[in-house]
Design an enzyme around this catalytic site. Sequence first.
Site, PDB file in Angstrom:
ATOM      1  N   GLU A 131       0.714  -1.138  -0.055  1.00 59.68           N
ATOM      2  CA  GLU A 131       0.064   0.385  -0.001  1.00 59.68           C
ATOM      3  C   GLU A 131       0.750   1.909  -0.146  1.00 59.68           C
ATOM      4  OE1 GLU A 131      -3.407  -1.425   3.143  1.00 59.68           O
ATOM      5  OE2 GLU A 131      -2.051  -0.071   3.454  1.00 59.68           O
ATOM      6  N   CYS A 144       3.144   8.328   2.902  1.00 60.82           N
ATOM      7  CA  CYS A 144       3.515   7.016   3.345  1.00 60.82           C
ATOM      8  C   CYS A 144       4.203   6.335   2.364  1.00 60.82           C
ATOM      9  CB  CYS A 144       2.699   6.838   3.926  1.00 60.82           C
ATOM     10  SG  CYS A 144       3.018   5.850   5.281  1.00 60.82           S
ATOM     11  N   CYS A 151       5.333  -7.911   7.515  1.00 60.06           N
ATOM     12  CA  CYS A 151       7.170  -7.431   8.045  1.00 60.06           C
ATOM     13  C   CYS A 151       6.307  -8.530   9.275  1.00 60.06           C
ATOM     14  CB  CYS A 151       5.912  -5.851   9.420  1.00 60.06           C
ATOM     15  SG  CYS A 151       7.270  -5.268  10.084  1.00 60.06           S
ATOM     16  N   CYS A 155       4.449  -5.796  15.338  1.00 60.94           N
ATOM     17  CA  CYS A 155       3.980  -4.904  17.004  1.00 60.94           C
ATOM     18  C   CYS A 155       2.137  -4.921  16.984  1.00 60.94           C
ATOM     19  CB  CYS A 155       4.149  -3.539  16.780  1.00 60.94           C
ATOM     20  SG  CYS A 155       5.809  -3.436  16.096  1.00 60.94           S
ATOM     21  N   CYS A 158      -0.520  -3.489  15.336  1.00 58.90           N
ATOM     22  CA  CYS A 158      -0.027  -2.450  14.123  1.00 58.90           C
ATOM     23  C   CYS A 158      -1.249  -3.704  12.898  1.00 58.90           C
ATOM     24  CB  CYS A 158       1.587  -2.447  13.723  1.00 58.90           C
ATOM     25  SG  CYS A 158       1.020  -2.651  12.038  1.00 58.90           S
ATOM     26  N   GLU A 227       9.902  -2.679   8.228  1.00 60.92           N
ATOM     27  CA  GLU A 227       9.982  -2.191   8.715  1.00 60.92           C
ATOM     28  C   GLU A 227      11.554  -1.842   8.089  1.00 60.92           C
ATOM     29  OE1 GLU A 227      11.337  -0.465  12.410  1.00 60.92           O
ATOM     30  OE2 GLU A 227      13.330  -0.588  10.704  1.00 60.92           O
ATOM     31  N   SER A 258      10.929   5.562   9.368  1.00 58.67           N
ATOM     32  CA  SER A 258      10.234   5.343  10.735  1.00 58.67           C
ATOM     33  C   SER A 258      10.804   4.007  10.932  1.00 58.67           C
ATOM     34  CB  SER A 258       8.932   5.885  10.799  1.00 58.67           C
ATOM     35  OG  SER A 258       8.441   4.988  11.435  1.00 58.67           O
ATOM     36  N   LEU A 281       8.062   4.953  19.518  1.00 61.30           N
ATOM     37  CA  LEU A 281       7.896   4.678  20.719  1.00 61.30           C
ATOM     38  C   LEU A 281       6.970   3.949  21.537  1.00 61.30           C
ATOM     39  CD1 LEU A 281      10.196   4.629  22.679  1.00 61.30           C
ATOM     40  CD2 LEU A 281       9.333   6.680  23.932  1.00 61.30           C
ATOM     41  N   CYS A 402      -3.325   1.496   8.178  1.00 63.85           N
ATOM     42  CA  CYS A 402      -2.790   0.467   6.859  1.00 63.85           C
ATOM     43  C   CYS A 402      -2.981  -0.392   7.777  1.00 63.85           C
ATOM     44  CB  CYS A 402      -1.074   1.283   7.935  1.00 63.85           C
ATOM     45  SG  CYS A 402       0.103   0.747   6.920  1.00 63.85           S
TER      46      CYS A 402
HETATM   47  S1  SF4 Z   1       4.273  -0.751  13.557  1.00 68.40           S
HETATM   48 FE1  SF4 Z   1       5.751  -1.593  11.941  1.00 68.40          FE
HETATM   49  S2  SF4 Z   1       7.181  -3.280  12.516  1.00 68.40           S
HETATM   50 FE2  SF4 Z   1       5.744  -3.116  13.853  1.00 68.40          FE
HETATM   51  S3  SF4 Z   1       4.099  -4.861  12.571  1.00 68.40           S
HETATM   52 FE3  SF4 Z   1       3.193  -2.898  11.519  1.00 68.40          FE
HETATM   53  S4  SF4 Z   1       4.621  -2.867  10.037  1.00 68.40           S
HETATM   54 FE4  SF4 Z   1       5.875  -4.407  11.348  1.00 68.40          FE
END
Ligand code: SF4
Length: 430
Positions: A131, A144, A151, A155, A158, A227, A258, A281, A402
């Site tokens: 995306e 973005c 990924c 997280c 996310c 990442e 980021s 963070l 996202c």
């Molecule tokens: S916040 Fe970023 S690093 Fe963490 S799982 Fe989502 S895409 Fe991956």
Amino acid sequence: MPHSDTQPCAASAAPMAIPGHIDPVVTPREITPRADGRIDLLGLPNRAIAEIFAEAGLDAKAAKLRAKQVYHWIYHRGVTEFDAMTDISKTMRPWLAARFIIGRPEIVVSQHSTDGTRKWLLRTDDGHEFEMVFIPDADRGTLCVSSQVGCTLNCRFCHTGTMRLVRNLTPGEIVGQVMLARDALGEWPRAGAADLSALGDDLVDEDGGYSADGRLLTNIVMMGMGEPLYNFDNVRDALKIVMDGAGLALSRRRITLSTSGVVPMIARAGKEIAVNLAVSLHAVTKEVRDEIVPINRKYGLDELLAACAAYPGASNARRITFEYVMLKDKNDSDADARELIRLIKQYKLPAKVNLIPFNPWPGAIYECSAPERIRRFSEIIFDAGISAPVRTPRGRDIDAACGQLKTTAQKMSRAELDRLAEEKQAALED
Ligand code: SF4
């Protein structure tokens, strides 16, 4: 790092193996001939274009000259046809077209929010979807950009983190996002417009000069899927083209990378890419950050903040951004705000904090903090002399989180996708 205003993100509770500073994922070869034998030049630097022109039969001097011209047309003018390269002889153009193409990531779905936010679901040549999002504001327009398909770092707030990592994006697929956005926004220099490439890197766009002609796309954030520091080489190579005065000519001051905290790569990013740094963070204690940003179990808060303090180029004029997603009863107390201030002061960080109201997605295990809680959290940080604006959620009517565009597209019927494709075509023809 999906943490654009279009916020994200949350994830599965599955245990994970956290990779080291190199992610053991597949990266396609830099140059892969297509099925028809032609080579896609998108994403290649000037040097590599000269090399493959020489391999294709041009003598070294001609290869160098043609590469310089073609590079300029691809990245500075946005052309996708060799026939449009008017300073290349008419006999040379078919020779190029028979051997090379100038590609773009394929658009699967594009959506336009009522607030102006635009999102695209894109597809790589080998069929993987990712995306990009464009967020217009009064004084800037931010793209973005994604660095990986999926990924490895799940997280827990996310949505992208719930997806399997498929592979790293190539430099072409990364720089191709910026080029697609310029295509969609109609922002390539017009014939006859002032050519700023001669100004060289870092002399363009210091104060938005390159966009003083009313450009919409003024800033880039590497905060899409993935990442970026786990795909370091490709991200660096793509951003070098974006920053090159003879390329896309966007100042490094307008680009932000980021990271969730891949500590061993932060210094290299500062040295080799030298763009602005943002850090996801999201928590100020080991216990909470271990839970919501699990890479914290490998690289803890102290290591991370020390790496930020040593980030080359960080100053009050170029502050490090700390992204902080507001999760109800998880990381949003007055004590959390005070601990955040204490850490920033302890490490003498030139910092600003972006507070992001959590945007839940189906299956998310967190809730967004109440508006008054977010306001209070922001006030405490502001009172300590640190900027802590609350981001306005954007694009909520178009799958704001996202990673959701991809999920939603997978659920769409063929007929819906066809209808969206027709709408896209009609919009292009307008
Ligand atoms: S916040 Fe970023 S690093 Fe963490 S799982 Fe989502 S895409 Fe991956």
